[in-house]
Scaffold this motif. Structure first.
Motif, PDB file in Angstrom:
ATOM      1  N   ILE A 181      -0.530 -22.482 -26.870  1.00 10.76           N
ATOM      2  CA  ILE A 181      -0.410 -23.769 -26.175  1.00 10.76           C
ATOM      3  C   ILE A 181      -0.270 -24.885 -27.199  1.00 10.76           C
ATOM      4  CG2 ILE A 181      -1.658 -25.442 -24.735  1.00 10.76           C
ATOM      5  CD1 ILE A 181      -2.871 -22.957 -23.285  1.00 10.76           C
ATOM      6  N   GLY A 182      -1.081 -24.826 -28.269  1.00  7.82           N
ATOM      7  CA  GLY A 182      -1.019 -25.833 -29.330  1.00  7.82           C
ATOM      8  C   GLY A 182       0.391 -25.946 -29.890  1.00  7.82           C
ATOM      9  N   LYS A 183       1.015 -24.782 -30.145  1.00  8.74           N
ATOM     10  CA  LYS A 183       2.375 -24.803 -30.704  1.00  8.74           C
ATOM     11  C   LYS A 183       3.373 -25.335 -29.687  1.00  8.74           C
ATOM     12  CE  LYS A 183       1.638 -20.808 -33.518  1.00  8.74           C
ATOM     13  NZ  LYS A 183       1.707 -19.374 -33.267  1.00  8.74           N
ATOM     14  N   ALA A 184       3.256 -24.870 -28.433  1.00  9.97           N
ATOM     15  CA  ALA A 184       4.256 -25.194 -27.419  1.00  9.97           C
ATOM     16  C   ALA A 184       4.209 -26.659 -27.017  1.00  9.97           C
ATOM     17  CB  ALA A 184       4.063 -24.313 -26.188  1.00  9.97           C
ATOM     18  N   GLU A 185       3.053 -27.290 -27.159  1.00  3.66           N
ATOM     19  CA  GLU A 185       2.932 -28.657 -26.642  1.00  3.66           C
ATOM     20  C   GLU A 185       3.180 -29.721 -27.695  1.00  3.66           C
ATOM     21  OE1 GLU A 185      -0.716 -29.002 -24.463  1.00  3.66           O
ATOM     22  OE2 GLU A 185       0.145 -27.940 -22.739  1.00  3.66           O
ATOM     23  N   ILE A 186       3.703 -29.304 -28.871  1.00  5.57           N
ATOM     24  CA  ILE A 186       3.947 -30.265 -29.940  1.00  5.57           C
ATOM     25  C   ILE A 186       4.970 -31.307 -29.504  1.00  5.57           C
ATOM     26  CG2 ILE A 186       5.131 -30.472 -32.187  1.00  5.57           C
ATOM     27  CD1 ILE A 186       3.430 -27.989 -33.000  1.00  5.57           C
ATOM     28  N   ALA A 187       5.938 -30.902 -28.658  1.00  3.65           N
ATOM     29  CA  ALA A 187       6.968 -31.838 -28.217  1.00  3.65           C
ATOM     30  C   ALA A 187       6.459 -32.802 -27.153  1.00  3.65           C
ATOM     31  CB  ALA A 187       8.163 -31.063 -27.678  1.00  3.65           C
ATOM     32  N   GLY A 188       5.148 -32.718 -26.794  1.00  2.00           N
ATOM     33  CA  GLY A 188       4.590 -33.630 -25.804  1.00  2.00           C
ATOM     34  C   GLY A 188       4.772 -33.131 -24.386  1.00  2.00           C
ATOM     35  N   ARG A 189       5.336 -31.942 -24.227  1.00  2.00           N
ATOM     36  CA  ARG A 189       5.502 -31.387 -22.892  1.00  2.00           C
ATOM     37  C   ARG A 189       4.339 -30.461 -22.594  1.00  2.00           C
ATOM     38  NH1 ARG A 189      11.187 -30.599 -20.736  1.00  2.00           N
ATOM     39  NH2 ARG A 189      12.101 -32.577 -21.404  1.00  2.00           N
ATOM     40  N   GLU A 190       3.941 -30.422 -21.324  1.00  3.04           N
ATOM     41  CA  GLU A 190       2.812 -29.576 -20.965  1.00  3.04           C
ATOM     42  C   GLU A 190       3.280 -28.128 -20.816  1.00  3.04           C
ATOM     43  OE1 GLU A 190      -0.465 -30.506 -17.799  1.00  3.04           O
ATOM     44  OE2 GLU A 190       0.941 -29.066 -16.936  1.00  3.04           O
ATOM     45  N   ALA A 191       2.582 -27.200 -21.497  1.00  2.00           N
ATOM     46  CA  ALA A 191       2.911 -25.782 -21.345  1.00  2.00           C
ATOM     47  C   ALA A 191       2.150 -25.267 -20.126  1.00  2.00           C
ATOM     48  CB  ALA A 191       2.523 -25.004 -22.597  1.00  2.00           C
ATOM     49  N   SER A 192       2.633 -25.652 -18.946  1.00  2.00           N
ATOM     50  CA  SER A 192       1.871 -25.433 -17.713  1.00  2.00           C
ATOM     51  C   SER A 192       1.554 -23.968 -17.460  1.00  2.00           C
ATOM     52  CB  SER A 192       2.651 -25.970 -16.522  1.00  2.00           C
ATOM     53  OG  SER A 192       2.983 -27.315 -16.746  1.00  2.00           O
ATOM     54  N   ASP A 193       2.566 -23.111 -17.633  1.00  2.00           N
ATOM     55  CA  ASP A 193       2.338 -21.697 -17.323  1.00  2.00           C
ATOM     56  C   ASP A 193       1.317 -21.081 -18.261  1.00  2.00           C
ATOM     57  OD1 ASP A 193       3.942 -21.525 -15.105  1.00  2.00           O
ATOM     58  OD2 ASP A 193       5.763 -21.278 -16.303  1.00  2.00           O
ATOM     59  N   LEU A 194       1.375 -21.441 -19.542  1.00  2.00           N
ATOM     60  CA  LEU A 194       0.394 -20.921 -20.498  1.00  2.00           C
ATOM     61  C   LEU A 194      -1.006 -21.413 -20.119  1.00  2.00           C
ATOM     62  CD1 LEU A 194       2.275 -21.326 -23.905  1.00  2.00           C
ATOM     63  CD2 LEU A 194       1.929 -19.250 -22.557  1.00  2.00           C
ATOM     64  N   ARG A 195      -1.092 -22.693 -19.716  1.00  2.00           N
ATOM     65  CA  ARG A 195      -2.399 -23.235 -19.314  1.00  2.00           C
ATOM     66  C   ARG A 195      -2.914 -22.532 -18.064  1.00  2.00           C
ATOM     67  NH1 ARG A 195      -4.405 -28.272 -21.115  1.00  2.00           N
ATOM     68  NH2 ARG A 195      -3.256 -29.031 -22.928  1.00  2.00           N
ATOM     69  N   ASP A 196      -2.018 -22.284 -17.120  1.00  2.00           N
ATOM     70  CA  ASP A 196      -2.436 -21.555 -15.923  1.00  2.00           C
ATOM     71  C   ASP A 196      -2.986 -20.181 -16.282  1.00  2.00           C
ATOM     72  OD1 ASP A 196      -2.015 -23.413 -14.041  1.00  2.00           O
ATOM     73  OD2 ASP A 196      -0.174 -22.540 -13.210  1.00  2.00           O
ATOM     74  N   MET A 197      -2.263 -19.500 -17.174  1.00  2.00           N
ATOM     75  CA  MET A 197      -2.707 -18.165 -17.584  1.00  2.00           C
ATOM     76  C   MET A 197      -4.081 -18.245 -18.249  1.00  2.00           C
ATOM     77  SD  MET A 197       0.871 -16.645 -19.027  1.00  2.00           S
ATOM     78  CE  MET A 197       0.185 -15.322 -20.017  1.00  2.00           C
ATOM     79  N   ARG A 198      -4.218 -19.243 -19.120  1.00  2.00           N
ATOM     80  CA  ARG A 198      -5.487 -19.386 -19.828  1.00  2.00           C
ATOM     81  C   ARG A 198      -6.622 -19.705 -18.843  1.00  2.00           C
ATOM     82  NH1 ARG A 198      -6.215 -24.637 -22.928  1.00  2.00           N
ATOM     83  NH2 ARG A 198      -6.720 -25.190 -20.767  1.00  2.00           N
ATOM     84  N   ASP A 199      -6.367 -20.639 -17.938  1.00  2.00           N
ATOM     85  CA  ASP A 199      -7.425 -21.025 -16.999  1.00  2.00           C
ATOM     86  C   ASP A 199      -7.805 -19.854 -16.093  1.00  2.00           C
ATOM     87  OD1 ASP A 199      -7.322 -23.427 -18.170  1.00  2.00           O
ATOM     88  OD2 ASP A 199      -6.391 -24.510 -16.495  1.00  2.00           O
ATOM     89  N   GLN A 200      -6.788 -19.057 -15.727  1.00  2.00           N
ATOM     90  CA  GLN A 200      -7.077 -17.875 -14.910  1.00  2.00           C
ATOM     91  C   GLN A 200      -7.998 -16.923 -15.688  1.00  2.00           C
ATOM     92  OE1 GLN A 200      -6.569 -17.289 -11.867  1.00  2.00           O
ATOM     93  NE2 GLN A 200      -7.017 -15.097 -11.713  1.00  2.00           N
ATOM     94  N   LEU A 201      -7.720 -16.760 -16.986  1.00  2.00           N
ATOM     95  CA  LEU A 201      -8.564 -15.882 -17.816  1.00  2.00           C
ATOM     96  C   LEU A 201      -9.984 -16.443 -17.901  1.00  2.00           C
ATOM     97  CD1 LEU A 201      -6.044 -14.999 -20.642  1.00  2.00           C
ATOM     98  CD2 LEU A 201      -7.091 -13.394 -19.038  1.00  2.00           C
ATOM     99  N   VAL A 202     -10.078 -17.778 -18.053  1.00  2.00           N
ATOM    100  CA  VAL A 202     -11.406 -18.399 -18.127  1.00  2.00           C
ATOM    101  C   VAL A 202     -12.163 -18.128 -16.827  1.00  2.00           C
ATOM    102  CG1 VAL A 202     -12.648 -20.600 -18.202  1.00  2.00           C
ATOM    103  CG2 VAL A 202     -10.750 -20.181 -19.778  1.00  2.00           C
ATOM    104  N   ARG A 203     -11.457 -18.223 -15.683  1.00  2.00           N
ATOM    105  CA  ARG A 203     -12.120 -17.945 -14.401  1.00  2.00           C
ATOM    106  C   ARG A 203     -12.574 -16.485 -14.342  1.00  2.00           C
ATOM    107  NH1 ARG A 203      -8.499 -21.940 -12.322  1.00  2.00           N
ATOM    108  NH2 ARG A 203      -6.824 -20.428 -12.085  1.00  2.00           N
ATOM    109  N   GLU A 204     -11.731 -15.618 -14.894  1.00  2.00           N
ATOM    110  CA  GLU A 204     -12.114 -14.196 -14.888  1.00  2.00           C
ATOM    111  C   GLU A 204     -13.339 -13.944 -15.768  1.00  2.00           C
ATOM    112  OE1 GLU A 204      -7.583 -12.618 -14.037  1.00  2.00           O
ATOM    113  OE2 GLU A 204      -8.645 -11.863 -15.804  1.00  2.00           O
ATOM    114  N   VAL A 205     -13.435 -14.694 -16.862  1.00  2.00           N
ATOM    115  CA  VAL A 205     -14.629 -14.586 -17.708  1.00  2.00           C
ATOM    116  C   VAL A 205     -15.845 -15.125 -16.949  1.00  2.00           C
ATOM    117  CG1 VAL A 205     -15.770 -15.440 -19.788  1.00  2.00           C
ATOM    118  CG2 VAL A 205     -13.405 -14.631 -19.901  1.00  2.00           C
TER     119      VAL A 205
END
Lengths: 459, 289
Positions: A181-205
């Motif tokens: 996500i850090g790499k993908a968002e350098i251009a100022g755009r939100e890496a929405s799908d990566l964030r969704d995946m990450r948040d889903q993993l956090v919920r699973e944890v």
């Protein structure tokens, strides 16, 4: 502004409408994807000069979410995981104590009945054999119940191990995704799908262990176990949970500032918390109660039996082998060594053999005497109360699970009302952007016609 | 409030699952006749029902014990009935023989019959049922009386528990029937000897002796009868206890049939309604335009 500029404005409009349609399509097709957060297209005007500007453009899309609801969701999921795992684990009780044909209570009743028959016919070989068979029925019932409780404990341990692996795997992926996500968002755009995946993993944890999250500027997220022990740090360093077999049970450690620390105190929620609670709470309590009952049964029958004399005129023998310790007594309960048809005592006086049935009478009376739980209740009452306590813990666990389910449902309703995809909404947007595209096309057409007319002026 | 499609479908799915499991549980209750299918359905009722089950089993045991006790008392009563009859006959013979008109030969003939009566009384006193001597008290594996009429059995008859906390002796030790205060065998021996020796005073003493021997056996019979009565009382008590325990158990974990069918019908229609509604998903939508 030049006419060519007008062409450019039309082109921008078509491009932004097309890009926005892409967002709507993405939403529509992910309407059922777990963990998907709906997106809105971020459209903005292309600023001049020249005035008034050059149409619209899409500067990316953004997830629509309420961070407060997301945080509540983590807590609710931990509670649900805990409730579900506890209820699953304790459901074993309904099986162990639900079969009313071969349980300990029925076996004790059958033994009493056999002693009653022995009192009627103290020298009858069949009555004597039946007593021994019923006594073996009692030891079998204790062993079977004890084995099933041990399996439930083993099952909890195995599940804990599995959940620890599942948590660790997700922690590693969360850290990896943080970097991506850090790499993908350098251009100022939100890496929405990566964030969704990450948040889903956090919920699973969160479903497995209680966690809190801290979001960082660089797109990373820190995960704290029970708000204190770091699982994933700000710079993406992972502290994995370590499941270790100590004695009969699995214990969990976590590395805190480099030193392995017992994590039990932090595991007060999530599936792992629920499993630990069931294993060390109600399951352990039922095991101890069953062992204690086995000790009481062995001692009470042996005390009564030792007062009597076998057909061989010898007295002072035990009926059950007296357990050396409470722990494991139910599993180990067995007839006293050397007890057989002839050494079985029914008589209170070696001179009154074989018709004297006084000890058979007192053996039959053992199950109605206050010999269990420190002389406070009868053996069958002690069994009934053991079953009652176990069943109460199951029904309590079921209630807590249902309440936790309802809480998740409630938060999910909130979450879905903010972040869920409504296909109708998207359809409206689809029409909207399609219309925008048509309008932008019309601008290009118009600009083209205007240019054509300008060209015709010279002829 | 915004309504998302996922939420709509999730809710229908959850609702269907819940109603279906309620429907299946209602079916199980109605078909099994049990309200409490698993201990956790009602822990308190489960626990209490276990106690009632134990009570019912206990009462059943007592009922069986009473049957056994009744068998023994009946056998003892039958044996003593025979003994009483022959002792009455002995008494009649003694009265006959005490008459002045009796010749020594006639008395010798009666003596033979008295000897037979003594043998039959001894056989009854040593009677066994199922390998156990009826009148041996605790020591019931060998004849309680030897040929001389001496008692070798136990001092007490076995007791049985016939109701919670209620014990009844099922029998009488033989010495209380045959040895004292009147020694039945000695009475018959003496009478026979007196008849054989034509001892008129001895024969007259025999009249009194046989009378009190007969009375003693009849008394023993009525003592046994009182014990039979005690068994009958206990039988009524344990029968009531058993019925009550079974009823209580049924009330705790059993199903009220009418209520079960009502609930089944309710659960069925709720489930059917939910199915009906779910079948109409997704409902009107812009997608169809």
């Amino acid at each position: 502004m030049s006419l060519f500029g007008l062409l450019g404005t039309g082109r921008n409009g078509m491009a932004s409408a097309q890009a926005a349609t892409q967002v709507t399509s993405h939403n529509t097709t992910n309407a059922s994807t777990p963990g998907y957060t709906r997106r809105t297209a971020r459209l903005e005007p292309v600023l001049g000069p020249p005035e008034p500007g050059a149409g619209s453009r899409m500067v990316g899309s953004r997830r629509v979410l309420d961070t407060f609801v997301e945080r509540r969701m983590l807590g609710a999921l931990s509670a649900r995981g805990e409730g579900a795992a506890r209820a699953e684990s304790l459901a074993a009780f309904d099986v162990v104590f639900g079969d009313s044909s071969s349980d300990v209570g029925a076996a004790l009743d059958a033994l009493r009945s056999a002693f009653g028959d022995l009192a009627s016919s103290p020298a009858d070989p069949t009555a004597r054999e039946v007593v021994l068979a019923r006594a073996r029925g009692v030891t079998d019932a204790f062993r079977s119940a004890s084995d099933q409780l041990t399996w439930a404990r083993e099952d909890a341990n195995a599940r804990i191990g599995g959940e620890v692996d599942a948590v660790n795997e997700r922690l590693r992926r969360i850290a990896d995704l943080g970097r991506e996500i850090g790499k993908a968002e350098i251009a100022g755009r939100e890496a929405s799908d990566l964030r969704d995946m990450r948040d889903q993993l956090v919920r699973e944890v969160a479903e497995r262990v209680p966690v809190q999250t801290i979001e960082h500027e660089n797109g990373g997220v820190s995960l704290l176990l029970s708000g204190s022990a770091s699982l994933v740090s700000a710079d993406g360093e992972v502290s994995e949970l370590v499941a270790r077999r100590t004695g009969d049970d699995v214990t969990i450690e976590i590395s805190m500032s480099g030193a392995p620390t017992d994590a039990r105190a932090f595991l007060d929620g999530g599936r792992i918390g629920g499993l630990l609670d069931a294993r060390d709470g109600a399951l352990a309590e039922a095991r101890t109660a069953l062992d204690t009952l086995a000790v009481d049964v062995a001692n009470a029958y042996s005390d009564a039996h030792a007062a009597g004399f076998g057909l061989d005129g010898v007295g002072g023998r035990d009926f059950f082998a007296r357990p050396a310790a409470v722990d494991g007594a139910a599993r180990a309960l067995a007839l006293a060594a050397g007890l057989d048809r002839d050494t079985l005592a029914a008589s209170a006086d070696p001179a009154e053999l074989p018709g004297d049935n006084r000890v058979a009478l007192s053996l039959a009376g053992v199950s109605n005497a206050l010999v269990a739980d420190g002389g406070t209740r009868t053996l069958s009452d002690a069994y009934a109360s053991l079953v009652g306590r176990a069943a109460t813990s199951v029904s309590e666990a079921n209630l807590r699970r249902d309440a936790a389910d309802a809480a998740v449902d409630q938060v999910d309703a909130l979450r879905q009302s903010v972040s869920g995809v409504s296909v109708d909404e998207e359809m409206v947007d689809l029409v909207r952007y399609q219309r925008g595209y048509q309008a932008a096309l019309k601008i290009v057409q118009t600009a083209d016609e205007m240019l054509g007319e300008l060209m015709n002026l010279k002829r | 409030m915004r309504v998302s499609d996922k939420r709509t479908y999730d809710r229908h799915r959850d609702e269907l699952t819940k109603l279906r499991s309620r429907f299946v549980a209602a079916q199980d209750r109605a078909s099994s006749g049990r309200r409490v299918l698993a201990p956790s359905d009602d822990p308190v009722a489960t626990s209490l029902a276990l106690k009632e089950r134990s009570r019912a089993a206990n009462a059943g045991d007592h009922a069986r014990t009473i049957d056994r006790g009744r068998d023994r008392l009946d056998a003892a009563d039958g044996a003593l009935g025979g003994v009483a009859d022959v002792l009455r006959r002995a008494q009649e013979l003694a009265v006959q023989a005490s008459s002045d008109t009796m010749s020594a030969d006639e008395r010798a003939g009666i003596a033979a019959e008295i000897r037979e009566i003594r043998a039959s009384v001894l056989a009854s006193a040593n009677e066994e049922v199922g390998g156990r001597r009826l009148f041996g008290g605790h020591v019931d594996d060998a004849p309680p009386f030897d040929a001389t009429g001496a008692y070798l059995g136990g001092a007490a008859a076995p007791e049985l528990e016939v109701a919670p906390g209620r014990r009844v002796a099922v029998g009488l030790p033989g010495d209380q029937i045959f040895s004292g205060p009147t020694d039945v065998f000695a009475v018959l021996d003496d009478l026979a000897t007196a008849l054989e020796t034509n001892d008129e005073a001895g024969v007259r003493a025999g009249v009194e002796g046989t009378r009190s021997a007969h009375a003693q056996v009849v008394d023993a019979r009525s003592a046994l009868g009182a014990r039979s009565d005690a068994l009958e009382t206990a039988s009524a008590v344990v029968e009531r206890l058993e019925v009550r325990a079974l009823e209580a158990q049924d009330e705790l974990v059993g199903v009220d049939v009418a209520e079960a069918y009502l609930e089944l019908e309710r659960a069925r229609s709720a489930y059917a309604a939910a199915v009906q509604i779910a079948a109409q998903l997704p409902g009107p939508s812009l997608v169809d335009r």
